[in-house]
Motif scaffolding. Structure first.
Motif, mmCIF file in Angstrom:
data_model
loop_
_atom_site.group_PDB
_atom_site.id
_atom_site.type_symbol
_atom_site.label_atom_id
_atom_site.label_comp_id
_atom_site.label_asym_id
_atom_site.label_seq_id
_atom_site.Cartn_x
_atom_site.Cartn_y
_atom_site.Cartn_z
ATOM 1 N N ARG A 25 0.833 -1.211 0.000
ATOM 2 C CA ARG A 25 0.000 0.000 0.000
ATOM 3 C C ARG A 25 0.865 1.257 0.000
ATOM 4 O O ARG A 25 0.571 2.226 -0.705
ATOM 5 N N LYS A 29 0.902 3.757 -3.239
ATOM 6 C CA LYS A 29 0.461 5.151 -3.068
ATOM 7 C C LYS A 29 1.516 6.115 -3.595
ATOM 8 O O LYS A 29 1.200 7.110 -4.245
ATOM 9 N N HIS A 32 1.813 5.515 -7.702
ATOM 10 C CA HIS A 32 0.616 5.424 -8.540
ATOM 11 C C HIS A 32 0.706 6.384 -9.727
ATOM 12 O O HIS A 32 1.139 7.537 -9.590
ATOM 13 N N ARG A 139 -6.811 0.364 -12.304
ATOM 14 C CA ARG A 139 -7.270 1.045 -11.093
ATOM 15 C C ARG A 139 -8.744 1.377 -11.280
ATOM 16 O O ARG A 139 -9.133 1.917 -12.317
ATOM 17 N N ALA A 141 -11.813 3.484 -9.566
ATOM 18 C CA ALA A 141 -12.309 4.438 -8.575
ATOM 19 C C ALA A 141 -13.779 4.131 -8.287
ATOM 20 O O ALA A 141 -14.602 4.111 -9.196
ATOM 21 N N GLU A 172 -12.110 -2.291 0.588
ATOM 22 C CA GLU A 172 -11.483 -1.050 1.030
ATOM 23 C C GLU A 172 -10.478 -0.618 -0.018
ATOM 24 O O GLU A 172 -10.160 -1.391 -0.944
ATOM 25 N N SER A 173 -9.972 0.605 0.096
ATOM 26 C CA SER A 173 -8.959 1.067 -0.842
ATOM 27 C C SER A 173 -7.740 0.146 -0.754
ATOM 28 O O SER A 173 -7.256 -0.161 0.332
ATOM 29 N N THR A 196 -7.203 -2.892 -8.888
ATOM 30 C CA THR A 196 -7.013 -2.321 -7.563
ATOM 31 C C THR A 196 -8.117 -1.304 -7.286
ATOM 32 O O THR A 196 -8.324 -0.384 -8.073
ATOM 33 N N ILE A 197 -8.820 -1.499 -6.177
ATOM 34 C CA ILE A 197 -9.949 -0.642 -5.818
ATOM 35 C C ILE A 197 -9.450 0.590 -5.063
ATOM 36 O O ILE A 197 -8.595 0.486 -4.173
ATOM 37 N N GLU A 198 -9.996 1.748 -5.412
ATOM 38 C CA GLU A 198 -9.739 2.976 -4.661
ATOM 39 C C GLU A 198 -11.092 3.621 -4.342
ATOM 40 O O GLU A 198 -11.808 4.048 -5.249
ATOM 41 N N ILE A 199 -11.439 3.678 -3.057
ATOM 42 C CA ILE A 199 -12.733 4.224 -2.636
ATOM 43 C C ILE A 199 -12.597 5.723 -2.416
ATOM 44 O O ILE A 199 -11.705 6.186 -1.691
ATOM 45 N N ASP A 201 -13.446 9.645 -1.192
ATOM 46 C CA ASP A 201 -13.905 10.285 0.036
ATOM 47 C C ASP A 201 -15.323 10.819 -0.164
ATOM 48 O O ASP A 201 -15.803 10.947 -1.296
#
Length: 301
Positions: A25, A29, A32, A139, A141, A172-173, A196-199, A201
């Motif tokens: 992670r 990050k 990316h 990725r 979103a 989760e992210s 790859t999941i990115e949740i 805000d």
């Protein structure tokens, strides 16, 4: 020569699953593509990190790598420098013998590479299985509310085809999902798509494990007298009962309005925030006539 996934992620060979996930992670990050536009070196490194995590996060692959049966990209290891496997999605060098791979003896490696059958009663090697195509990294979103409800997500792949992806409980992210056979074609079949999941805000919701937190403004009248007020949730507005005499900071619970978790759906935790009316002379008169009190006495001050 394929890189050692432990070295790529910067973890020890005995690292726990949690340590491996934490290291991935952090690197993902930093590297990316969204944060390193037009930076080919970062993109290559991101692919290597993703490939390394793909191997080490899978117990079977990790064990096979540790025994020297596959290289750091998940391709069959080629002992003594014989031809390597296909290059991985977003990865640099083609596969080869995994330097530093521990454990298994070469008999096991040869058996994995060439099968049990040997010509002439074991006098020569069989033909190596054709390598699969490269994995491809994507990725995705996902809006906060969609992730909480586990709404299916439509993904457009590199070939232009779309797939409806079912989100897993507890998503989760950083969660990775694999679509078998949706990678690049190869002699031994297509590779996989690694998503790859990115949740995202939310402007007023905050995630707390499988729960969702919300700060809810209420009027002084609603706090003093109590009553029902409309509250937003990821499933739509609902009515919430405010008890009479409620104070700022009081937390009320809406069951089953949180994230879809592995143990069931979480709750929505609503924290009351009393908003006083500005310029209200009647409120000022009341405050001046109210008896003295010290609400901080329990803090020892």
């Amino acid at each position: 020569m394929a890189q050692d996934p432990y070295t790529t992620l910067g973890v020890a060979r005995g690292a726990s699953e949690a340590d491996i996930k934490k290291a991935y992670r952090k690197l993902a990050k930093e590297l990316h593509p969204d944060r390193n536009k037009d930076n080919k070196a970062a993109a290559d490194r991101f692919g290597q990190v993703t490939s390394a995590y793909d191997v080490l996060s899978d117990k079977d692959k990790r064990g096979r790598f540790d025994r020297g049966e596959i290289d750091g990209e998940g391709n069959p290891a080629a002992p003594f420098g014989f031809g390597g496997g296909q290059q991985g999605g977003f990865r640099g060098a083609p596969g080869g013998f995994a330097g530093g791979a521990g454990g298994g003896d070469f008999g096991d490696i040869f058996e994995g590479l060439f099968g049990r059958g040997r010509a002439g009663g074991g006098g020569g090697f069989g033909r190596q299985a054709p390598a699969k195509g490269a994995n491809l990294a994507y990725r995705l979103a996902v809006p906060f509310e969609d992730a909480a409800r586990l709404d299916p997500q439509r993904v457009t792949l590199g070939d232009g085809k779309t797939v409806d992806l079912k989100l897993p409980a507890g998503v989760e992210s950083g969660t990775q999902m694999r679509l078998a056979g949706k990678g690049e074609p190869g002699p031994g079949g297509a590779g996989d798509a690694i998503i790859t999941i990115e949740i995202g805000d939310h402007r007023f919701y905050k995630r707390d494990g499988d729960n969702i937190r919300l700060d809810l403004p209420v009027s002084l009248k609603e706090a003093v007298l109590g009553g029902k007020v409309k509250v937003p949730t990821v499933d739509g507005p609902v009515m919430l009962a405010i008890p009479a005499g409620a104070s700022s900071g009081k937390v009320l619970r809406l069951k089953g309005r949180g994230f879809g978790g592995k143990a069931g759906r979480g709750d929505q935790l609503v924290t009351l925030e009393i908003e006083l009316p500005a310029g209200d002379d009647a409120l000022k008169t009341w405050a001046e006539a109210a008896p003295e009190s010290n609400p901080r006495a329990r803090l020892g001050v």
